[in-house]
Write an enzyme that holds these catalytic residues in place. Structure first.
Site, PDB file in Angstrom:
ATOM      1  N   ASN A   7       0.867  -1.174   0.000  1.00  0.00           N
ATOM      2  CA  ASN A   7       0.000   0.000   0.000  1.00  0.00           C
ATOM      3  C   ASN A   7       0.910   1.232   0.000  1.00  0.00           C
ATOM      4  O   ASN A   7       1.451   1.597   1.042  1.00  0.00           O
ATOM      5  CB  ASN A   7      -0.899  -0.039   1.246  1.00  0.00           C
ATOM      6  CG  ASN A   7      -1.850   1.132   1.317  1.00  0.00           C
ATOM      7  OD1 ASN A   7      -1.801   2.041   0.477  1.00  0.00           O
ATOM      8  ND2 ASN A   7      -2.714   1.132   2.315  1.00  0.00           N
ATOM      9  N   ARG A  91      -2.554  -1.949  -3.499  1.00  0.00           N
ATOM     10  CA  ARG A  91      -3.696  -1.056  -3.353  1.00  0.00           C
ATOM     11  C   ARG A  91      -3.481   0.115  -4.306  1.00  0.00           C
ATOM     12  O   ARG A  91      -2.428   0.762  -4.263  1.00  0.00           O
ATOM     13  CB  ARG A  91      -3.769  -0.541  -1.922  1.00  0.00           C
ATOM     14  CG  ARG A  91      -4.954   0.354  -1.731  1.00  0.00           C
ATOM     15  CD  ARG A  91      -4.981   0.925  -0.347  1.00  0.00           C
ATOM     16  NE  ARG A  91      -6.239   1.613  -0.142  1.00  0.00           N
ATOM     17  CZ  ARG A  91      -6.469   2.424   0.863  1.00  0.00           C
ATOM     18  NH1 ARG A  91      -5.545   2.643   1.763  1.00  0.00           N
ATOM     19  NH2 ARG A  91      -7.635   3.023   0.986  1.00  0.00           N
ATOM     20  N   HIS A 180     -12.424   4.049  -0.069  1.00  0.00           N
ATOM     21  CA  HIS A 180     -12.489   2.994   0.956  1.00  0.00           C
ATOM     22  C   HIS A 180     -13.197   1.770   0.376  1.00  0.00           C
ATOM     23  O   HIS A 180     -13.782   0.973   1.105  1.00  0.00           O
ATOM     24  CB  HIS A 180     -13.283   3.426   2.208  1.00  0.00           C
ATOM     25  CG  HIS A 180     -12.649   4.506   3.020  1.00  0.00           C
ATOM     26  ND1 HIS A 180     -13.392   5.482   3.648  1.00  0.00           N
ATOM     27  CD2 HIS A 180     -11.358   4.760   3.317  1.00  0.00           C
ATOM     28  CE1 HIS A 180     -12.576   6.298   4.304  1.00  0.00           C
ATOM     29  NE2 HIS A 180     -11.332   5.880   4.113  1.00  0.00           N
ATOM     30  N   GLY A 212     -10.294   9.067   8.034  1.00  0.00           N
ATOM     31  CA  GLY A 212     -11.133   9.273   6.853  1.00  0.00           C
ATOM     32  C   GLY A 212     -12.381   8.456   7.102  1.00  0.00           C
ATOM     33  O   GLY A 212     -12.297   7.384   7.704  1.00  0.00           O
ATOM     34  N   ARG A 241     -11.034  16.476   7.353  1.00  0.00           N
ATOM     35  CA  ARG A 241     -11.776  16.846   6.127  1.00  0.00           C
ATOM     36  C   ARG A 241     -13.194  17.280   6.472  1.00  0.00           C
ATOM     37  O   ARG A 241     -13.845  16.674   7.325  1.00  0.00           O
ATOM     38  CB  ARG A 241     -11.845  15.647   5.168  1.00  0.00           C
ATOM     39  CG  ARG A 241     -10.544  15.413   4.442  1.00  0.00           C
ATOM     40  CD  ARG A 241     -10.595  14.150   3.601  1.00  0.00           C
ATOM     41  NE  ARG A 241      -9.632  13.191   4.085  1.00  0.00           N
ATOM     42  CZ  ARG A 241      -9.628  11.899   3.792  1.00  0.00           C
ATOM     43  NH1 ARG A 241     -10.546  11.386   3.010  1.00  0.00           N
ATOM     44  NH2 ARG A 241      -8.695  11.108   4.270  1.00  0.00           N
ATOM     45  N   ASP A 284      -7.757  13.672  16.229  1.00  0.00           N
ATOM     46  CA  ASP A 284      -7.930  12.327  16.777  1.00  0.00           C
ATOM     47  C   ASP A 284      -9.222  12.291  17.596  1.00  0.00           C
ATOM     48  O   ASP A 284      -9.397  13.082  18.529  1.00  0.00           O
ATOM     49  CB  ASP A 284      -6.714  11.991  17.656  1.00  0.00           C
ATOM     50  CG  ASP A 284      -6.706  10.522  18.041  1.00  0.00           C
ATOM     51  OD1 ASP A 284      -7.687  10.056  18.654  1.00  0.00           O
ATOM     52  OD2 ASP A 284      -5.719   9.850  17.706  1.00  0.00           O
ATOM     53  N   GLY A 332     -11.203   2.751  12.771  1.00  0.00           N
ATOM     54  CA  GLY A 332     -10.786   3.167  14.124  1.00  0.00           C
ATOM     55  C   GLY A 332     -11.911   3.544  15.071  1.00  0.00           C
ATOM     56  O   GLY A 332     -12.026   2.983  16.165  1.00  0.00           O
ATOM     57  N   GLU A 386      -8.434  -4.643   4.896  1.00  0.00           N
ATOM     58  CA  GLU A 386      -8.213  -4.327   3.480  1.00  0.00           C
ATOM     59  C   GLU A 386      -7.082  -5.173   2.896  1.00  0.00           C
ATOM     60  O   GLU A 386      -7.148  -5.592   1.746  1.00  0.00           O
ATOM     61  CB  GLU A 386      -7.888  -2.834   3.339  1.00  0.00           C
ATOM     62  CG  GLU A 386      -9.116  -1.979   3.622  1.00  0.00           C
ATOM     63  CD  GLU A 386      -8.791  -0.523   3.865  1.00  0.00           C
ATOM     64  OE1 GLU A 386      -8.289  -0.214   4.973  1.00  0.00           O
ATOM     65  OE2 GLU A 386      -9.047   0.303   2.982  1.00  0.00           O
TER      66      GLU A 386
END
Ligand code: AMP
Length: 401
Positions: A7, A91, A180, A212, A241, A284, A332, A386
């Protein structure tokens, strides 16, 4: 069979070797600060101390060389030679409209990844460099590209078209792609498997809530809608974001502050989300939760707005599918934060009989049913994987070659 999963980010490279017979991760690691002073590789083998190599990596080619050296190192390695790797799964962020599924890399595939540099300017060049570095380091081994956008290719035009002049779609392929995808694909299929829902008709909503964050809706494993758009900026409130905003805000702030559209995009990507809403306290979610618990009003609002936005997307996707059988939380926040899972389901969806079982929901990072027996919708925590999905696609393609 051993599959190496890579990745590549703009300045990083994460890797894992997965034994496909046992599905065990034999080793994994991270190259950081590629192209920046202070590059280092951290190689981890279960049950052993980390092996750290501090050596300058000007590009991903050098990073792949160091990974090859680490995995075959006589003291810290896990294989005697790279011949023990059967294939490499990569990826790749953006496959444009061309790729609806993973594919074995050839010159045409590389050209198509290059054509999508515009759409994934930070990731696609790094992804291609990773592929070419592996071709160089392991000549003849199959490389497979697994696109973050291919899950979104299941959407119908009514879901992926923006209400813009059609020429922009025709000229520049401006549409919703969704990201994703590997995670949504893995978690939605796992949700169908463990819930016992009909694999052809199951209506599944996956909330991938991490730094994200995105939500997807799928019927029978085919994506119906997903919250990220042309880029990963659209949709939910994220760590940094903004997610959805009125597009006119861009011009308004640019004019007021005398900044460019590029500056504004940087603010929307890197300085917004819960980070921006909390006055820059943190991106976070744990820090935002701590702030809210201490009574910090802006953290409280950020957290409430984040959960509210997730619930609004879930609600709209229930309408999009005219129902829902399973809701799954992952990533997460989704895997660790019981309060977010409970509030999204019960503060906003209890009207339709969604009920969380508090004891079942008191869990982190474990695949588990968290809804009550009399809930109208089954709700699960499903840790995303993933890398395993990339390895499974790679195995499937090389076995059916
Ligand atoms: P990811 O991008 O999937 O790695 O997710 C990272 C996010 O998960 C970070 O914002 C973490 O704060 C968040 N996270 C991890 N553990 C928890 C937790 N116990 N409660 C809330 N958020 C968490």
């Amino acid at each position: 069979m051993n599959i190496l999963v890579l990745n590549c980010g703009s300045s990083s490279l994460k890797y894992q070797i997965i034994n496909m017979d046992t599905k065990d991760v034999i080793c994994k690691g991270l190259c950081e600060r590629i192209g920046i002073e202070g590059s280092k590789l951290t190689h981890k083998v279960p049950g052993h101390d980390n092996y750290v190599v501090e050596e300058y990596m000007p590009d991903h080619k050098k990073a792949v060389e160091l990974v090859m050296a680490a995995i075959t190192d006589k003291d810290h390695g896990v294989i005697a030679s790279v011949d023990e790797i059967d294939a490499i799964g990569h990826r790749v962020l953006h496959g444009g409209q061309k790729f609806t599924a993973s594919i074995i890399v050839n010159d045409d595939v590389k050209a198509a990844i290059r054509e999508c540099f515009d759409l994934g300017p930070l990731h696609n060049p790094a992804n291609l460099m990773g592929i070419e570095a592996c071709e160089h380091a392991m000549p003849g081994k199959p490389n497979v590209a697994v696109f973050d956008t291919s899950f979104g290719m299941g959407m119908e035009p009514k879901a992926y078209m923006y209400a813009l002049p059609i020429e922009y779609y025709e000229k520049y392929s401006i549409r919703r792609y969704g990201f994703h995808g590997t995670s949504h694909d893995y978690v939605s299929h796992r949700a169908i498997e463990i819930s016992g829902a009909d694999p052809k008709t199951a209506k599944v909503i996956v909330c991938h809530l991490g730094n994200g964050a995105s939500v997807s809706a799928s019927i029978g494993g085919v994506c119906v809608d997903t919250s990220m758009g042309l880029t990963p900026l659209e949709g939910l409130i994220m760590g940094t974001r903004s997610g959805d905003i009125d597009p006119a805000i861009v011009q308004f702030i640019c004019n007021k502050e005398g900044i460019s559209v590029d500056d504004m995009l940087n603010i929307l990507n890197k300085k917004s989300g819960v980070f921006g809403m909390s006055g820059g306290r943190s991106s976070d979610f744990r820090d935002i939760e701590d702030g809210a618990a201490e009574g910090d009003e802006s953290c409280k609002v950020a957290l409430e707005a984040f959960r509210y936005r997730v619930a609004k997307y879930v609600g709209s996707y229930i309408a999009a599918m005219n129902g829902v059988d399973v809701i799954a939380f992952t990533a997460g926040v989704g895997e660790n934060d019981a309060t977010t899972r409970k509030l999204v389901c019960e503060q906003y969806l209890s009207y339709m009989g969604v009920k969380i079982d508090d004891e079942r929901n008191n869990v982190r990072g474990q695949e588990r049913l968290i809804s009550a027996d009399d809930s109208t919708v089954k709700v699960y925590l499903i840790p995303t994987n993933e890398e395993l999905k990339i390895a499974l696609d790679t195995q499937m393609l090389i076995e059916n070659k």
